[in-house]
Design an enzyme around this catalytic site. Structure first.
Site, PDB file in Angstrom:
ATOM      1  N   ARG A   1     -99.024 -76.484  -7.575  1.00 30.01           N
ATOM      2  CA  ARG A   1    -100.364 -75.882  -7.695  1.00 30.01           C
ATOM      3  C   ARG A   1    -100.998 -76.142  -9.060  1.00 30.01           C
ATOM      4  NH1 ARG A   1    -101.336 -71.616  -3.627  1.00 30.01           N
ATOM      5  NH2 ARG A   1    -100.626 -72.691  -1.787  1.00 30.01           N
TER       6      ARG A   1
ATOM      7  N   TYR B   1     -97.681 -70.225  10.386  1.00 28.02           N
ATOM      8  CA  TYR B   1     -99.113 -69.909  10.250  1.00 28.02           C
ATOM      9  C   TYR B   1     -99.847 -70.074  11.583  1.00 28.02           C
ATOM     10  CZ  TYR B   1     -98.455 -69.829   5.191  1.00 28.02           C
ATOM     11  OH  TYR B   1     -98.037 -69.501   3.925  1.00 28.02           O
TER      12      TYR B   1
ATOM     13  N   ARG C   1    -106.587 -72.084  -9.575  1.00 26.37           N
ATOM     14  CA  ARG C   1    -107.529 -71.122 -10.151  1.00 26.37           C
ATOM     15  C   ARG C   1    -107.231 -70.700 -11.581  1.00 26.37           C
ATOM     16  NH1 ARG C   1    -107.570 -66.858  -5.418  1.00 26.37           N
ATOM     17  NH2 ARG C   1    -105.577 -67.895  -5.142  1.00 26.37           N
TER      18      ARG C   1
ATOM     19  N   ARG D   1    -114.677 -75.789  -7.768  1.00 23.98           N
ATOM     20  CA  ARG D   1    -114.608 -75.075  -6.500  1.00 23.98           C
ATOM     21  C   ARG D   1    -115.934 -74.384  -6.193  1.00 23.98           C
ATOM     22  NH1 ARG D   1    -110.968 -70.328  -3.913  1.00 23.98           N
ATOM     23  NH2 ARG D   1    -112.725 -69.911  -2.563  1.00 23.98           N
TER      24      ARG D   1
HETATM   25  O1  1CP Z   1    -102.079 -78.526  -6.955  1.00 22.43           O
HETATM   26  C1  1CP Z   1    -101.435 -78.551  -5.888  1.00 22.43           C
HETATM   27  O2  1CP Z   1    -100.277 -78.106  -5.779  1.00 22.43           O
HETATM   28  C2  1CP Z   1    -102.056 -79.297  -4.706  1.00 22.43           C
HETATM   29  C3  1CP Z   1    -102.673 -78.590  -3.684  1.00 22.43           C
HETATM   30  C4  1CP Z   1    -101.983 -77.590  -2.753  1.00 22.43           C
HETATM   31  C5  1CP Z   1    -100.729 -77.600  -2.140  1.00 22.43           C
HETATM   32  C6  1CP Z   1     -99.586 -78.574  -2.369  1.00 22.43           C
HETATM   33  C7  1CP Z   1    -102.672 -76.469  -2.260  1.00 22.43           C
HETATM   34  C8  1CP Z   1    -104.026 -76.064  -2.659  1.00 22.43           C
HETATM   35  N1  1CP Z   1    -101.890 -75.867  -1.306  1.00 22.43           N
HETATM   36  C9  1CP Z   1    -100.693 -76.519  -1.222  1.00 22.43           C
HETATM   37  C10 1CP Z   1     -99.567 -76.232  -0.338  1.00 22.43           C
HETATM   38  C11 1CP Z   1     -99.540 -74.959   0.433  1.00 22.43           C
HETATM   39  N2  1CP Z   1    -100.572 -74.281   1.026  1.00 22.43           N
HETATM   40  C12 1CP Z   1     -98.337 -74.283   0.746  1.00 22.43           C
HETATM   41  C13 1CP Z   1     -96.965 -74.781   0.390  1.00 22.43           C
HETATM   42  C14 1CP Z   1     -96.588 -74.498  -1.008  1.00 22.43           C
HETATM   43  C15 1CP Z   1     -96.419 -73.034  -1.384  1.00 22.43           C
HETATM   44  O3  1CP Z   1     -95.506 -72.399  -0.844  1.00 22.43           O
HETATM   45  O4  1CP Z   1     -97.201 -72.591  -2.219  1.00 22.43           O
HETATM   46  C16 1CP Z   1     -98.666 -73.150   1.513  1.00 22.43           C
HETATM   47  C17 1CP Z   1     -97.726 -72.126   2.086  1.00 22.43           C
HETATM   48  C18 1CP Z   1    -100.093 -73.157   1.688  1.00 22.43           C
HETATM   49  C19 1CP Z   1    -100.887 -72.197   2.478  1.00 22.43           C
HETATM   50  C20 1CP Z   1    -101.905 -71.557   1.630  1.00 22.43           C
HETATM   51  N3  1CP Z   1    -103.050 -72.191   1.234  1.00 22.43           N
HETATM   52  C21 1CP Z   1    -101.859 -70.301   1.003  1.00 22.43           C
HETATM   53  C22 1CP Z   1    -100.735 -69.266   1.126  1.00 22.43           C
HETATM   54  C23 1CP Z   1    -101.088 -68.310   2.203  1.00 22.43           C
HETATM   55  C24 1CP Z   1    -100.091 -67.190   2.431  1.00 22.43           C
HETATM   56  O5  1CP Z   1    -100.494 -66.047   2.173  1.00 22.43           O
HETATM   57  O6  1CP Z   1     -98.978 -67.415   2.909  1.00 22.43           O
HETATM   58  C25 1CP Z   1    -103.035 -70.154   0.257  1.00 22.43           C
HETATM   59  C26 1CP Z   1    -103.490 -68.979  -0.553  1.00 22.43           C
HETATM   60  C27 1CP Z   1    -103.771 -71.381   0.401  1.00 22.43           C
HETATM   61  C28 1CP Z   1    -105.039 -71.772  -0.264  1.00 22.43           C
HETATM   62  C29 1CP Z   1    -104.878 -72.736  -1.369  1.00 22.43           C
HETATM   63  N4  1CP Z   1    -104.332 -74.006  -1.233  1.00 22.43           N
HETATM   64  C30 1CP Z   1    -104.417 -74.676  -2.422  1.00 22.43           C
HETATM   65  C31 1CP Z   1    -105.044 -73.792  -3.372  1.00 22.43           C
HETATM   66  C32 1CP Z   1    -105.350 -74.140  -4.800  1.00 22.43           C
HETATM   67  C33 1CP Z   1    -105.315 -72.590  -2.696  1.00 22.43           C
HETATM   68  C34 1CP Z   1    -106.026 -71.377  -3.273  1.00 22.43           C
HETATM   69  C35 1CP Z   1    -107.424 -71.441  -2.797  1.00 22.43           C
HETATM   70  C36 1CP Z   1    -108.450 -71.127  -3.807  1.00 22.43           C
HETATM   71  O7  1CP Z   1    -108.931 -72.007  -4.545  1.00 22.43           O
HETATM   72  O8  1CP Z   1    -108.821 -69.973  -3.843  1.00 22.43           O
END
Ligand code: 1CP
Length: 344
Positions: A25, A152, A29, A38
């Protein structure tokens, strides 16, 4: 292999004096420049599907910190959407999807070869990045592992215990397994397309692998990953694959051999000394500083970083966090971690 790409050297098994470093990540943010882009995109999914902006946020942490790898900006939930699930994000809460609990829900999904219609902007992001990244920076593509993506799709949201997915696998195993097979096939196509567009490494995130125990771990975490890795190796020999079976615990032992992953990413619930002895013996590992140190910083961050470096110093290692950096992290602490890894 490019001599100046440290990440690829570690993945090939080389033991480097200073391990390559990147951060889960890393575009996120906690960075003001990410929040600005964003805002410009309007919402999270528009950011994922606008190649220029997705490439921009991927590059931001590379410009700021000079990480050894960039990870494509996208999300694991784009694959369900490409298969026909509805997907939206609720501000402050997280993702929501239409659910799959009955046969008709599954029957309404699109076939695997339809995914590229939705996902082609992601491949364009990869193409932009492979042109724009510095030559020493490795480009990582990624997807979710079938089990994690299925949790999911079944629940329609993130869940603390993946209860709905466990219920479906017990109550309607045939439907559950058909869903897993569809996601597995889609993931192979998706990652192949990322590689064809320029991804040099791909990573498979099984964030909820830890909730599968015993035989279920073998069937639903190991086996789909083995199928994906085998297919990718056949189509794209030489492209390294990283696996992240988060919170697998004892399941980390032998995981690389059983799946064919070139590197296993470790979460911070396992001690680095234990992982060096039981996991790194089989090849490269990645990890595993607790992301809470990015919030708290200080001497504890430095000490724990040095401990991890020492524990993994005898084998191939990629320095990373044990899970994604959180929005409340201080960007200065990221710099302190990098300085500690690179400067001793
Ligand atoms: O910088 C990076 O790592 C690249 C981008 C990336 C990756 C690899 C994002 C952007 N998401 C992911 C993978 C991802 N997404 C995973 C696997 C890794 C982990 O366990 O963290 C999972 C489970 C998700 C699903 C997801 N997407 C969640 C979790 C939901 C939950 O409650 O279980 C969330 C909050 C997101 C949104 C998201 N994806 C990425 C970002 C930066 C965000 C936050 C969104 C924002 O900008 O508000």
């Amino acid at each position: 292999m490019a001599e100046n790409k440290k990440l690829l050297r570690a993945l090939a098994g080389e033991v480097l004096d200073t391990p390559p470093i990147w951060m889960m990540r890393q575009a996120g943010r906690y960075l003001p420049e990410y929040r600005a882009t964003r805002e410009q995109a309007g919402d999270f999914l528009s950011l994922c599907y606008t190649p220029d902006l997705a490439a921009e946020v991927t590059l931001q942490p590379i410009r700021r910190y000079g990480f050894d790898a960039a990870i494509l900006f996208a999300d694991i939930l784009l694959v369900p959407q490409a298969l026909g699930a509805d997907l939206w994000f609720v501000t402050g809460e997280g993702p929501r999807l239409s659910t799959i609990t009955q046969q008709p829900d599954f029957d309404a999904l699109k076939p695997v070869d339809a995914i590229h219609e939705t996902l082609s902007p992601v491949y364009e992001t990869v193409r932009i990045l492979s042109r724009e990244l510095p030559s020493e920076t490795t480009l990582i593509g990624f997807a979710g592992a079938p089990w994690t993506v299925a949790t999911y799709m079944i629940a329609g949201r993130g869940t603390p215990d993946q209860g709905p997915a466990h219920a479906l696998r017990e109550e309607n195993t045939a439907l559950f397994e058909a869903l897993l097979d569809r996601i597995t096939a889609a993931t192979i196509e998706y990652l192949s397309a990322q590689i064809e567009a320029g991804a040099e490494v791909v990573k498979v995130f099984d964030s909820w692998a830890g909730s599968l125990k015993g035989e279920a771990f073998t069937k639903y975490a190991v086996e789909p990953c083995r199928i994906i890795t085998q297919a990718l190796k056949e189509r794209h020999p030489g492209i390294p694959v990283i696996g992240f079976p988060r919170e697998a615990g004892e399941g980390y032992v032998g995981f690389a051999k059983a799946t064919g992953f070139d590197c296993v990413a470790l979460d911070n619930s396992v001690a680095p000394e234990w992982a060096a002895e039981h996991v790194q013996v089989d090849g490269c590992v990645q990890g595993n500083l607790a992301s809470s140190h990015m919030v708290t910083g200080g001497q504890a961050l430095v000490d724990e970083t040095r401990r991890i470096l020492r524990a993994f110093s005898k084998g191939p290692h990629i320095f990373n966090l044990g899970h994604g950096i959180t929005p409340d992290a201080d960007p200065e602490n990221v710099q302190l971690m990098i300085d500690t890894v690179r400067g001793g």
